[in-house]
Structures are given as structure tokens and as C-alpha cells.
Design an enzyme around this catalytic site. Sequence first.
Site, PDB file in Angstrom:
ATOM      1  N   GLU A 167      60.527  45.322  34.335  1.00  0.00           N
ATOM      2  CA  GLU A 167      60.445  46.083  35.597  1.00  0.00           C
ATOM      3  C   GLU A 167      61.731  46.868  35.840  1.00  0.00           C
ATOM      4  O   GLU A 167      61.725  47.841  36.589  1.00  0.00           O
ATOM      5  CB  GLU A 167      60.182  45.138  36.769  1.00  0.00           C
ATOM      6  CG  GLU A 167      58.765  44.583  36.816  1.00  0.00           C
ATOM      7  CD  GLU A 167      57.701  45.627  37.146  1.00  0.00           C
ATOM      8  OE1 GLU A 167      57.917  46.440  38.060  1.00  0.00           O
ATOM      9  OE2 GLU A 167      56.654  45.637  36.473  1.00  0.00           O
ATOM     10  N   TYR A 179      62.467  43.865  43.845  1.00  0.00           N
ATOM     11  CA  TYR A 179      62.505  42.866  42.772  1.00  0.00           C
ATOM     12  C   TYR A 179      63.292  43.388  41.578  1.00  0.00           C
ATOM     13  O   TYR A 179      64.184  42.718  41.051  1.00  0.00           O
ATOM     14  CB  TYR A 179      61.080  42.504  42.353  1.00  0.00           C
ATOM     15  CG  TYR A 179      60.988  41.748  41.041  1.00  0.00           C
ATOM     16  CD1 TYR A 179      61.278  40.392  40.984  1.00  0.00           C
ATOM     17  CD2 TYR A 179      60.625  42.407  39.859  1.00  0.00           C
ATOM     18  CE1 TYR A 179      61.206  39.695  39.777  1.00  0.00           C
ATOM     19  CE2 TYR A 179      60.547  41.718  38.652  1.00  0.00           C
ATOM     20  CZ  TYR A 179      60.842  40.370  38.625  1.00  0.00           C
ATOM     21  OH  TYR A 179      60.770  39.691  37.428  1.00  0.00           O
ATOM     22  N   SER A 216      63.881  41.529  33.103  1.00  0.00           N
ATOM     23  CA  SER A 216      62.495  41.982  33.218  1.00  0.00           C
ATOM     24  C   SER A 216      62.337  43.443  32.840  1.00  0.00           C
ATOM     25  O   SER A 216      63.184  44.285  33.151  1.00  0.00           O
ATOM     26  CB  SER A 216      62.051  41.793  34.672  1.00  0.00           C
ATOM     27  OG  SER A 216      60.871  42.503  34.922  1.00  0.00           O
TER      28      SER A 216
HETATM   29  P1  GDP Z   1      54.187  43.496  37.504  1.00  0.00           P
HETATM   30  O1  GDP Z   1      54.198  44.445  36.362  1.00  0.00           O
HETATM   31  O2  GDP Z   1      55.270  42.485  37.433  1.00  0.00           O
HETATM   32  O3  GDP Z   1      54.154  44.147  38.841  1.00  0.00           O
HETATM   33  O4  GDP Z   1      52.839  42.614  37.303  1.00  0.00           O
HETATM   34  P2  GDP Z   1      51.439  42.608  38.096  1.00  0.00           P
HETATM   35  O5  GDP Z   1      50.513  41.826  37.264  1.00  0.00           O
HETATM   36  O6  GDP Z   1      51.629  42.151  39.508  1.00  0.00           O
HETATM   37  O7  GDP Z   1      50.987  44.137  38.150  1.00  0.00           O
HETATM   38  C1  GDP Z   1      50.770  44.877  36.976  1.00  0.00           C
HETATM   39  C2  GDP Z   1      50.194  46.233  37.334  1.00  0.00           C
HETATM   40  O8  GDP Z   1      48.858  46.072  37.808  1.00  0.00           O
HETATM   41  C3  GDP Z   1      50.945  46.992  38.433  1.00  0.00           C
HETATM   42  O9  GDP Z   1      51.094  48.335  38.042  1.00  0.00           O
HETATM   43  C4  GDP Z   1      50.024  46.901  39.634  1.00  0.00           C
HETATM   44  O10 GDP Z   1      50.114  47.998  40.540  1.00  0.00           O
HETATM   45  C5  GDP Z   1      48.671  46.913  38.937  1.00  0.00           C
HETATM   46  N1  GDP Z   1      47.598  46.372  39.783  1.00  0.00           N
HETATM   47  C6  GDP Z   1      46.434  46.999  40.103  1.00  0.00           C
HETATM   48  N2  GDP Z   1      45.708  46.240  40.922  1.00  0.00           N
HETATM   49  C7  GDP Z   1      46.415  45.104  41.164  1.00  0.00           C
HETATM   50  C8  GDP Z   1      46.174  43.936  41.942  1.00  0.00           C
HETATM   51  O11 GDP Z   1      45.158  43.793  42.616  1.00  0.00           O
HETATM   52  N3  GDP Z   1      47.122  42.963  41.918  1.00  0.00           N
HETATM   53  C9  GDP Z   1      48.261  43.097  41.163  1.00  0.00           C
HETATM   54  N4  GDP Z   1      49.155  42.098  41.146  1.00  0.00           N
HETATM   55  N5  GDP Z   1      48.529  44.194  40.430  1.00  0.00           N
HETATM   56  C10 GDP Z   1      47.612  45.193  40.427  1.00  0.00           C
END
Ligand code: GDP
Length: 326
Positions: free
Chosen positions: A129, A151, A127
Site C-alpha cells: 500500500e 494506513y 506493505s
Molecule cells: P487493501 O489492498 O489492503 O486495501 O485490501 P482490501 O482487500 O481491503 O481491498 C483490495 C481492493 O478491493 C481495494 O482496491 C478496494 O477498493 C477493492 N474493493 C472493492 N470492493 C471492496 C469491498 O467491498 N471491500 C473491500 N475491503 N475492498 C473492496
Amino acid sequence: MKRALITGVTGQDGAYLSQFLLHKGYEVYGLLRRSAASDVIGAKLRWLGIQNDVRLVDGNLTDLSSLIRILREVKPDEIYNLAAQSFVKSSWNQPLLTGTVTGIGAANVLEAVRLDAPQARFYQASSSEMYGLVREPVQSETTPFYPRSPYAVAKLYAHWMTVNYRESFGLHATSGILFNHESPLRGIEFVTRKVTDGAARIKLGLQRELGLGNIDARRDWGHARDYVEAMWLMLQQDKPDDYVIATGRTTTVRDMCRIAFEHVGLKADDHIVIKPEFFRPAEVDILQGNPAKAKAMLGWQARTTLEEMIHEMVDADLARVRREMN
Ligand code: GDP
């Protein structure tokens, strides 16, 4: 006829990869973790119309003996390890489970492969990440890692175990470092799906607001359907290796919201409410991948633009919400 075993077969990538491999004429086996929620388990496979074509086998990533038994029974040519506790935010609430499934789980599969299927080709779902607090503005296979969540730490362990088993035992073990990839099958907790579902519900008058966290975060978002092809291409190479899979473009959550809401004739700013509960203890501010190696070695590149993908997701959510309303 080639045989593939997929862990995480009921997830977004498992479903698209199954569909892709079935089209290629593979026999597809999927590891199924026993759960009481069996009615929703096959939802993504059903959505793609392949629920009867994937052969589900009972086992668990945390149970090495189940993996060994399945490898002996199935004798796969290719093994795709896609299973994980994959939601970053939950990994702070369940750090040990995340480590056990996402980290040790991958090691269990590698052990089973080493013991019982050393000729099989192995794919590890790594990932972006793992880059976390990025050490270079654009991340490639040579960029140092700096994980920022339990994670990401677990994924990093699985990544290095994959590299180590390749170097120690000569396994055909490959690690695909995939940047965020989305689709109508993305889990609702991830930000793209949360936004496209929210835009659909607001459009249809079911809600007025959508609560989000850090909308200044930037991600390199591609389409899962494009990305599963890259997984397969990696395993068709003579030599195992590591590849970054990305679009090369980075966009803020804010702009992604704008694309989604504009598609239904709304303004994101009128509906988004920033809520502290959606912020994370440590954030990955920006990810932008360099897919040059994948293009040169695999002939792969992303086909779907962010706009096309978000529109497809909003349309799918509109249809889904309308069905629920009727
Ligand atoms: P990730 O990159 O695997 O963590 O995928 P996500 O889709 O969960 O999050 C992508 C980005 O969106 C991260 O930087 C989160 O902090 C940001 N983000 C902002 N608001 C939200 C929210 O309400 N839900 C999630 N999941 N991410 C959010």
C-alpha cells in the site's frame, strides 16, 4: 532452541508464522493486547491447532514499557512486528489510532530492541500500500512510494524508521514489503474473504447479493502461508535489507470474484451489487510486485496460484457456514 516474539500473533500472518516457526523448532511468544473480546482472540491460532503452543505475553505496542519488560523476560532471537490497524478503509475513520499503532507502535518496538535486545533480528511488516498511486507499472524495492491512505502513511513511517534504525544503530532490522496476501484466515472485511464468504453464503441460500465497491481495482494476491516463509528467510540473511514479496501477477477484483463464484457453480455477475459505501476516499488502482530480488537473494517464490488460494478459501467458508447452519 531459538526464540521468536511475534506482535500481531492473533492475526492471519501471526498465526501462519507461529505455525511455521513451531515446525522449525522455535519457542514462539506472542504479544497479546488486552481486550474484552478474549473468546475470539485465539480463533486463528485455534484454527491451525497451535493455540496451546504459542506463549502469549501481556503487552501493547503503544506501551513502550510493556515492550521493554517483555524483551527482558523473553530474550528473543527474532522479533516479528506484524501488529497494526491493518484495514485500509478504517484508517480514514481512525487516522490517529492507525498512526499510533501502525506507525509509532513500530517505532516503540524498534526503541525497545535498541535499548534491550540490540543483538536480536527485527522484521517489520511493510506493505505494498506504500506504493499507492504507483510511480512505476511494476513495483520493486527501488520504486518511489506514494501512500494513498492514513494506513499507508503510517506504514511508510514504520518502514523508514526500520531503515533508519538499521543505518543509525546497526540493528539487524529488515523491512518486508509484502503485497496483498490472503488465506482462509484473512479478516472478513478484506475483499477476498468477503467474496469467498459471500459466495459460500449465496451458494447455501443464506443470501442472494453481495455488495462491493470498486471491482476494477487490481491487486497482486498471494497466499499468506507462502509469505510468512519469506519473512523468516529475510531474518536468516547475514545482512538486513528490504525485500518485495509478491507473485508478479495482477488481477482485478472482478476476476477474483469470477474465480470464487465459478468454484461453486455460480456467476458472479448475477449476485454482485455495486454500493457506494464500499468505495474509498482515495483508491489504489493497481498493484503488481516484482519479486526478483527475493528470488535471487532468498531463493523464495510464491507457490500458490490465485485460483488455488481462492478455491481453498471458498471451500473453508463453505465448511464454516455449514457448521454455523447446523
Ligand atoms: P487493501 O489492498 O489492503 O486495501 O485490501 P482490501 O482487500 O481491503 O481491498 C483490495 C481492493 O478491493 C481495494 O482496491 C478496494 O477498493 C477493492 N474493493 C472493492 N470492493 C471492496 C469491498 O467491498 N471491500 C473491500 N475491503 N475492498 C473492496
